[in-house]
Structures are given as C-alpha cells and as structure tokens.
Design an enzyme around this catalytic site. Sequence first.
Site, PDB file in Angstrom:
ATOM      1  N   ASN A   1       0.869  -1.182   0.000  1.00  0.00           N
ATOM      2  CA  ASN A   1       0.000   0.000   0.000  1.00  0.00           C
ATOM      3  C   ASN A   1       0.903   1.228   0.000  1.00  0.00           C
ATOM      4  OD1 ASN A   1      -1.786   2.052   0.491  1.00  0.00           O
ATOM      5  ND2 ASN A   1      -2.421   1.342   2.523  1.00  0.00           N
TER       6      ASN A   1
ATOM      7  N   LYS B   1       0.135   4.255  -0.192  1.00  0.00           N
ATOM      8  CA  LYS B   1      -0.456   5.430   0.480  1.00  0.00           C
ATOM      9  C   LYS B   1      -0.212   6.696  -0.365  1.00  0.00           C
ATOM     10  CE  LYS B   1      -0.090   2.998   4.842  1.00  0.00           C
ATOM     11  NZ  LYS B   1       0.032   3.034   6.288  1.00  0.00           N
TER      12      LYS B   1
ATOM     13  N   HIS C   1      -9.334   0.892   5.096  1.00  0.00           N
ATOM     14  CA  HIS C   1      -8.025   1.092   5.738  1.00  0.00           C
ATOM     15  C   HIS C   1      -8.212   2.004   6.947  1.00  0.00           C
ATOM     16  CE1 HIS C   1      -3.939   2.331   6.510  1.00  0.00           C
ATOM     17  NE2 HIS C   1      -3.578   1.216   5.911  1.00  0.00           N
TER      18      HIS C   1
ATOM     19  N   GLU D   1      -6.618   4.405   8.023  1.00  0.00           N
ATOM     20  CA  GLU D   1      -6.461   5.847   7.744  1.00  0.00           C
ATOM     21  C   GLU D   1      -7.712   6.408   7.086  1.00  0.00           C
ATOM     22  OE1 GLU D   1      -2.728   5.310   5.710  1.00  0.00           O
ATOM     23  OE2 GLU D   1      -1.921   4.592   7.614  1.00  0.00           O
TER      24      GLU D   1
ATOM     25  N   GLU E   1      -5.131  -5.200  10.407  1.00  0.00           N
ATOM     26  CA  GLU E   1      -4.127  -4.174  10.649  1.00  0.00           C
ATOM     27  C   GLU E   1      -4.414  -3.486  11.981  1.00  0.00           C
ATOM     28  OE1 GLU E   1      -2.177  -2.942   6.624  1.00  0.00           O
ATOM     29  OE2 GLU E   1      -3.702  -1.504   7.171  1.00  0.00           O
TER      30      GLU E   1
ATOM     31  N   GLY F   1       2.640   2.055  10.898  1.00  0.00           N
ATOM     32  CA  GLY F   1       3.580   3.168  10.778  1.00  0.00           C
ATOM     33  C   GLY F   1       4.268   3.519  12.085  1.00  0.00           C
TER      34      GLY F   1
ATOM     35  N   SER G   1       3.646  -2.382  10.258  1.00  0.00           N
ATOM     36  CA  SER G   1       5.103  -2.455  10.454  1.00  0.00           C
ATOM     37  C   SER G   1       5.701  -3.801  10.033  1.00  0.00           C
ATOM     38  CB  SER G   1       5.462  -2.120  11.901  1.00  0.00           C
ATOM     39  OG  SER G   1       5.051  -0.804  12.220  1.00  0.00           O
TER      40      SER G   1
HETATM   41  P1  13P Z   1       3.250   0.237   7.676  1.00  0.00           P
HETATM   42  O1  13P Z   1       3.768  -1.018   7.039  1.00  0.00           O
HETATM   43  O2  13P Z   1       3.973   1.460   7.206  1.00  0.00           O
HETATM   44  O3  13P Z   1       3.142   0.115   9.154  1.00  0.00           O
HETATM   45  O4  13P Z   1       1.753   0.423   7.133  1.00  0.00           O
HETATM   46  C1  13P Z   1       0.872  -0.636   7.213  1.00  0.00           C
HETATM   47  C2  13P Z   1      -0.343  -0.304   6.446  1.00  0.00           C
HETATM   48  O5  13P Z   1      -1.130   0.529   6.853  1.00  0.00           O
HETATM   49  C3  13P Z   1      -0.572  -0.995   5.164  1.00  0.00           C
HETATM   50  O6  13P Z   1      -1.845  -0.746   4.680  1.00  0.00           O
END
Ligand code: 13P
Length: 250
Positions: free
Chosen positions: A10, A12, A95, A97, A167, A173, A213
């Site tokens: 992803n 982002k 997601h 976010e 997740e 993150g 992560s």
């Molecule tokens: P990270 O791997 O940067 O923690 O992000 C995970 C994520 O949100 C994938 O959709």
Amino acid sequence: MKRTPIIAGNWKMHNTLAESTALVEALKKTTNKNKAEIIVAPSFTSLAKVAELAKGSILQVSAQDIHWEDKGAFTSAVSPVQAKDAGATHTILGHSERRSVFGDTDEILNKKVAAALRHNLTIIFCVGETLQEREENKTLDVINGQIENGLKGFTAEQLKGLIIAYEPVWAIGTGKTATPEQAQEVHAAIRATLAKKYGDNFAQATRILYGGSVKDTNVDEIMAKPDVDGALVGGQSLIAEKFDRIINFN
Ligand code: 13P
C-alpha cells in the site's frame, strides 16, 4: 487447506510518476520464490501508469479506496468504474487511515463493498483495533463488528474471493509490530467468524493478511503462522529491495 500467499504493498500518498515507474520496473524482476500473488496499490495519479507497466507481469494493481457511486458530483472522489478503467483489479476498503482520517464508517464501507462487487473489483477489506480497544479487551468485538457491518447483506457467493487484512491501528507506521502470536490469535478468530457467517469452505479459502510495520526483518516469523496468509505492507513497500525480500519471505 493450502492458500496462495498474497504480498500487497500500500503506497499510500507517496510516489511521483517517475518514482512509481522505477518501483514497478524493479518489482517486476522479483524471483517470487513462494509463488505469491503480488499486489501494489499506488495513488490514483499513478494507477493507470502502474497498471500499464504491470501488464503481462506478475504484479496486480489495486486502488487504495473507491467511492460508492459509479459517477456524479463528488469532487475529488474516484469511482469504481474509473478505478477499473485505470487498470485496477482490486481495491483496498476500510483502511484505518480512511476510517480515522476521512471518516469512513461501517455504513459507508458497506456501500463501497457493494460498489466493488458491482464492478468485480476484488476487495481487500481492512479491520483492526486501536491500542485503547486492545487494552480494554475489545479487540475481537471491534473486528467482528467491522466484519458484520461492513459486509452486511452479502452472501458467501457474492463475497467469494474476498481478502481480509488485519491491521492493528497501533502497529501501523509505528514500528511496533504485533507479535506473530498476537497476529495468529486474531487471524484465527477472524477465520472462525467467517466460518460462522459464511461457512467453512469460505473461511478456509479466504486469505487473511497481516499489516502493521511488516519489515524484511520480521516477515518470516509472521508468515510462519498458520492463519497468516500474507502481508499488507506500507512503508517498506516503497523500497524495492525491502519489498522484494518481503515477497520472498522464508
Ligand atoms: P506500515 O507497514 O507502514 O506500518 O503500514 C501498514 C499499512 O497501513 C498498510 O496498509
């Protein structure tokens, strides 16, 4: 049951067209020793370009989100029709976010699920608890609610091919990964919920990815767990060598 692993990146809100191009070209060369399905989810500005470059390669292309309507006065949004037209075969939905920053509720997500199914986009449906919810022992209730309400009204037949991504919000993150045991526990619970709702065959066939992560240094132990069928990777999916190592997990 043997399930084909999925490693998804992803991206982002990262990558210019030039950066997306370089990343795809590098990833196309992966050895993919596990014969995993490999999916990349670029921003909409790069989606058509990435899909074009990925054509005929091992890479599949996903949108990061879609709107629930096919078209209309929804400034800045991208419809399932447009995402498909640009070359996406998958879409991420829910997601964390999107849920926390943009206010995607279970009800909105339920409409987006309908839109994706209407246009034959494979859904990567994200679920996960916050740190507070985990500390209050609400993890499974939260996730079951997200599944119950987000997928409400659809049958196993309609949802065939669904991909779930667990997740934990506190792991995204932050550099804090769930332990393989924590991931396994939740993944097994999700599979049990799917079995109850949609039957055993559906539950056994559904790939459940872990995200939060995931790194080249921890992917092996996470992927070793029986109910972890893949990874949804953020930060490290932007770095070709790191993502290549994740694809080629041991
Ligand atoms: P990270 O791997 O940067 O923690 O992000 C995970 C994520 O949100 C994938 O959709």
